[in-house]
Write an enzyme that holds these catalytic residues in place. Structure first.
Site, PDB file in Angstrom:
ATOM      1  N   ASP A 108       3.264  93.712  38.641  1.00  0.00           N
ATOM      2  CA  ASP A 108       4.388  94.271  37.900  1.00  0.00           C
ATOM      3  C   ASP A 108       3.873  95.504  37.156  1.00  0.00           C
ATOM      4  OD1 ASP A 108       7.053  94.112  36.900  1.00  0.00           O
ATOM      5  OD2 ASP A 108       6.360  93.067  35.126  1.00  0.00           O
ATOM      6  N   LYS A 136       5.765  95.577  42.673  1.00  0.00           N
ATOM      7  CA  LYS A 136       6.940  96.200  42.046  1.00  0.00           C
ATOM      8  C   LYS A 136       6.494  97.535  41.491  1.00  0.00           C
ATOM      9  CE  LYS A 136       9.497  92.483  39.793  1.00  0.00           C
ATOM     10  NZ  LYS A 136       9.722  91.843  38.479  1.00  0.00           N
TER      11      LYS A 136
HETATM   12  P1  IMP Z   1       1.522  92.422  35.292  1.00  0.00           P
HETATM   13  O1  IMP Z   1       0.282  92.194  34.501  1.00  0.00           O
HETATM   14  O2  IMP Z   1       2.609  93.065  34.477  1.00  0.00           O
HETATM   15  O3  IMP Z   1       1.290  93.163  36.592  1.00  0.00           O
HETATM   16  O4  IMP Z   1       2.126  91.008  35.590  1.00  0.00           O
HETATM   17  C1  IMP Z   1       1.782  90.279  36.673  1.00  0.00           C
HETATM   18  C2  IMP Z   1       2.260  88.842  36.497  1.00  0.00           C
HETATM   19  O5  IMP Z   1       3.565  88.787  35.905  1.00  0.00           O
HETATM   20  C3  IMP Z   1       2.397  88.201  37.843  1.00  0.00           C
HETATM   21  O6  IMP Z   1       1.207  87.587  38.237  1.00  0.00           O
HETATM   22  C4  IMP Z   1       3.490  87.202  37.594  1.00  0.00           C
HETATM   23  O7  IMP Z   1       2.932  86.014  37.087  1.00  0.00           O
HETATM   24  C5  IMP Z   1       4.346  87.823  36.539  1.00  0.00           C
HETATM   25  N1  IMP Z   1       5.531  88.458  37.137  1.00  0.00           N
HETATM   26  C6  IMP Z   1       5.791  89.767  37.274  1.00  0.00           C
HETATM   27  N2  IMP Z   1       6.966  89.999  37.860  1.00  0.00           N
HETATM   28  C7  IMP Z   1       7.483  88.778  38.125  1.00  0.00           C
HETATM   29  C8  IMP Z   1       8.701  88.340  38.752  1.00  0.00           C
HETATM   30  O8  IMP Z   1       9.563  89.105  39.207  1.00  0.00           O
HETATM   31  N3  IMP Z   1       8.856  86.985  38.860  1.00  0.00           N
HETATM   32  C9  IMP Z   1       7.940  86.106  38.398  1.00  0.00           C
HETATM   33  N4  IMP Z   1       6.790  86.465  37.814  1.00  0.00           N
HETATM   34  C10 IMP Z   1       6.577  87.790  37.667  1.00  0.00           C
END
Ligand code: IMP
Ligand code: MG
Length: 184
Positions: A108, A136
């Site tokens: 994300d 994403k």
């Molecule tokens: P980041 O550190 O913002 O890249 O977050 C990554 C983590 O957020 C992923 O491993 C997921 O656990 C959670 N995450 C991000 N987007 C989603 C989503 O659309 N659905 C469920 N979990 C998400």
């Protein structure tokens, strides 16, 4: 049997079917096998989300590998992270000198993986790459190279195939968007 499972009432749209997910695991596994030919991999799945994808992916990797998991938590709400990462479970073995492949369910903001790749480098790995089922890119704030991507997804809340909302929906065999009213 309860007919269509009750979780399905919360689903807005199926994005990737079981068949498409199997195909993605195969495509990525074959690419990884080619890229790392003659080497050994230390594959680290990020719990719990990556566990389902990891199980499919490694069965398409045709080189010797060690399989491990880390559990991390990012502080924040259930639908967005704040940037701080805490290690709940570390690797079982030393990663010094290893070719590490981190397997993630969905990227994300990139905060979690930026932290983890830097941690791996500071521990003296030979190389660290990232394989994620879903990306994403519209939400990215951390600049991390993602080496292997299954699919790019829109900025919606995704569940299924290991990915949760408030710990549920991980057992859906497909990847889907959750209805907005379920998480807003
Ligand atoms: P980041 O550190 O913002 O890249 O977050 C990554 C983590 O957020 C992923 O491993 C997921 O656990 C959670 N995450 C991000 N987007 C989603 C989503 O659309 N659905 C469920 N979990 C998400
Ligand atoms: Mg996760």
């Amino acid at each position: 049997m309860n007919g269509p499972c009750e979780m399905e009432r919360d689903i807005k749209k199926i994005l990737y079917t079981e068949e498409q997910l199997t195909e993605a695991a195969k495509r990525l596994g074959e690419q990884i096998s080619k890229d790392y030919e003659g080497r050994q991999l230390y594959v680290i799945g990020i719990l719990k989300g990556a566990s389902v994808f990891m199980a499919d992916l490694i069965r398409h990797i045709r080189i010797p590998l060690l399989m491990d998991y880390m559990a991390v938590s990012s502080y924040g709400t259930e639908t967005s992270s704040t940037g701080e990462v805490k290690i709940i479970k570390d690797t079982d073995f030393s990663v010094v000198g290893k070719d590490v492949l981190i397997v993630e369910d969905i990227i994300d903001t990139g905060t979690t993986l930026e932290y983890l790749t830097q941690l791996m480098r500071s521990r003296g790995v030979n190389d660290v790459r990232i394989c994620t089922l879903l990306d994403k890119p519209s939400r990215r704030t951390a600049h991390i190279p993602v080496d292997y991507v299954g699919f790019e997804v829109p900025n919606e809340f995704i569940v299924g195939y290991g990915i949760d909302y408030a710990e549920f929906y991980r057992n859906l065999p497909y990847v889907a968007c959750l209805k907005e009213e379920k998480y807003e």
